[in-house]
Scaffold this active site. Structure first.
Site, PDB file in Angstrom:
ATOM      1  N   ASP A  59       3.691 -46.905-152.859  1.00 55.41           N
ATOM      2  CA  ASP A  59       3.903 -47.796-151.707  1.00 55.41           C
ATOM      3  C   ASP A  59       4.152 -46.977-150.435  1.00 55.41           C
ATOM      4  O   ASP A  59       5.203 -47.100-149.825  1.00 55.41           O
ATOM      5  CB  ASP A  59       5.080 -48.756-151.981  1.00 55.41           C
ATOM      6  N   ASP A 104       6.032 -40.992-150.542  1.00 52.78           N
ATOM      7  CA  ASP A 104       4.881 -41.290-151.411  1.00 52.78           C
ATOM      8  C   ASP A 104       3.669 -40.484-150.951  1.00 52.78           C
ATOM      9  O   ASP A 104       2.886 -39.981-151.765  1.00 52.78           O
ATOM     10  CB  ASP A 104       4.492 -42.770-151.351  1.00 52.78           C
ATOM     11  N   ASN A 137       7.833 -50.366-149.626  1.00 49.95           N
ATOM     12  CA  ASN A 137       8.389 -49.889-148.352  1.00 49.95           C
ATOM     13  C   ASN A 137       7.921 -50.737-147.182  1.00 49.95           C
ATOM     14  O   ASN A 137       8.667 -50.990-146.241  1.00 49.95           O
ATOM     15  CB  ASN A 137       7.969 -48.439-148.107  1.00 49.95           C
ATOM     16  N   THR A 148       5.700 -44.791-158.053  1.00 52.10           N
ATOM     17  CA  THR A 148       6.707 -44.318-157.098  1.00 52.10           C
ATOM     18  C   THR A 148       7.097 -45.422-156.104  1.00 52.10           C
ATOM     19  O   THR A 148       7.572 -45.133-155.013  1.00 52.10           O
ATOM     20  CB  THR A 148       6.210 -43.073-156.330  1.00 52.10           C
ATOM     21  N   PHE A 158      16.391 -48.409-154.186  1.00 49.47           N
ATOM     22  CA  PHE A 158      15.408 -49.315-153.566  1.00 49.47           C
ATOM     23  C   PHE A 158      14.319 -49.807-154.530  1.00 49.47           C
ATOM     24  O   PHE A 158      14.091 -51.015-154.652  1.00 49.47           O
ATOM     25  CB  PHE A 158      14.780 -48.630-152.343  1.00 49.47           C
ATOM     26  N   ASN A 159      13.596 -48.901-155.192  1.00 45.50           N
ATOM     27  CA  ASN A 159      12.437 -49.326-156.000  1.00 45.50           C
ATOM     28  C   ASN A 159      12.845 -50.307-157.101  1.00 45.50           C
ATOM     29  O   ASN A 159      12.102 -51.244-157.422  1.00 45.50           O
ATOM     30  CB  ASN A 159      11.751 -48.112-156.658  1.00 45.50           C
ATOM     31  N   HIS A 213      12.113 -37.996-152.499  1.00 52.50           N
ATOM     32  CA  HIS A 213      12.211 -38.726-153.769  1.00 52.50           C
ATOM     33  C   HIS A 213      10.930 -38.628-154.616  1.00 52.50           C
ATOM     34  O   HIS A 213      10.932 -38.113-155.734  1.00 52.50           O
ATOM     35  CB  HIS A 213      12.456 -40.215-153.500  1.00 52.50           C
ATOM     36  N   ASP A 214       9.843 -39.204-154.074  1.00 51.14           N
ATOM     37  CA  ASP A 214       8.660 -39.439-154.914  1.00 51.14           C
ATOM     38  C   ASP A 214       7.969 -38.164-155.411  1.00 51.14           C
ATOM     39  O   ASP A 214       7.450 -38.149-156.539  1.00 51.14           O
ATOM     40  CB  ASP A 214       7.678 -40.353-154.169  1.00 51.14           C
TER      41      ASP A 214
END
Ligand code: BDR
Ligand code: CA
Length: 314
Positions: free
Chosen positions: A10, A15, A40, A126, A168-169, A242-243
């Site tokens: 996303d 990402d 996102n 992700t 979040f995810n 993160h991703d």
């Protein structure tokens, strides 16, 4: 060994960097397709952003699919406050020539996994897990084709980043996360406990700014924007990447320390919706369903990311 992958994302600046990292190693990672999901920012932007980044990577041949516009049971929550209104703020945007495939991402996942050799395909989600969960619910037999699922989501010691207890995810689509966590295939989970260990180092960002090739320039522009919210929030030098932890684990798993744990998702409580209950100390009798990553060699991670991005400059 070569991994055969489907990425589901996303974008999102992190990402985008995950995609660039994955596409830098075609001899190690064979990408069968990229799916976009709402997260996102809404789907119309995540699918456009995905096509833009594939094009930036010189991979206009890749099939890109749009998936679900909204979570399984909830309304969509987005994160423009982190990523900007486009999802990729910082980058000078363009309308990509790379076409969007007509097939829905969920049908692409089902078709590809049913046709695949048993246990041969790695899924790398992700974003919110809506597309993957929808595919599992529509056609449970797809688990046969899945080798493993390497995802970014969840939090244990780090607490939540969107509510006090949720990442979040997982928060955006907790029901989808629960479906994926109970699918019975091997899972590797990079949550905030590990992703918060890889904030963008200021000095590295400066080297990118000075490098001058198109990919380094784009990454530096995206990270400069992406840094602004998280450095304020966490008081850190840079925002967490993160991703890209998912791809880093696939390329160099020895950089990470993890533990097999049972992970469950809260899907009902208004207070703790999307919380990942990670049984780190095995205080329940539940069998582990995931490999929970909890430490990473940050120097090694950025060395790998740097080597990946330099491959575009050749
Ligand atoms: C996750 O949420 C999104 O904002 C990022 O792209 C990442 O996937 C971190 O919580
Ligand atoms: Ca993401």
């Amino acid at each position: 060994m070569k991994h055969r992958l489907i990425i589901d994302c996303d974008p999102g600046q992190d990402d985008a960097i995950m995609l660039l990292m994955a596409l830098a190693w075609p001899e190690k990672l064979e990408l069968l397709g990229v799916c976009a999901v709402a997260g996102n920012v809404p789907l119309a932007l995540t699918q456009r952003n995905t096509r833009m980044i594939c094009e930036l990577a010189g991979r206009a041949d890749l099939p890109v699919f749009a998936g679900c516009e909204a979570p399984l049971q909830r309304e969509l929550h987005t994160a423009e406050h982190v990523h900007g209104s486009s999802g990729l703020d910082g980058l000078a945007l363009w309308e990509p020539a790379l076409p969007l495939q007509e097939q829905h991402a969920v049908n692409f996942l089902i078709e590809t996994l049913l046709d695949a050799e048993p246990e041969s395909i790695t899924l790398v989600p992700t974003g919110p897990l809506t597309n993957i969960a929808m595919a599992l619910q529509k056609e449970p037999a797809i688990t046969r084709g899945i080798r493993n699922i390497v995802l970014m989501g969840g939090a244990m010691r780090e607490a939540g980043n969107i509510t006090p207890s949720a990442e979040f995810n997982i928060y955006v689509d907790p029901h989808a996360a629960q479906t994926v966590l109970t699918c019975g295939r091997p899972l590797v989970v990079a949550g905030l406990d590990v992703t918060h260990q890889v904030p963008v180092p200021r000095a590295w960002l400066q080297t990118l700014q000075n490098r001058g090739d198109a990919v380094a320039e784009a990454v530096a522009a995206m990270l400069t924007y992406y840094n602004r919210f998280d450095t304020e929030k966490y008081g850190s030098e840079g925002a967490p990447l993160h991703d890209p932890c998912t791809i880093a684990w696939l390329l160099e798993p020895q950089l990470f320390t993890g533990r097999d744990c049972h992970i469950a998702v809260e899907t009902e409580s208004a207070l703790t919706l999307g919380h990942t209950a990670v049984d780190f100390w095995q205080v329940t009798s539940q069998t582990a369903n995931a490999h929970w990553l909890h430490a990473v060699d940050a120097g090694g991670f950025f060395h790998l990311l740097d080597r990946s991005l330099k491959r575009y400059a050749i």
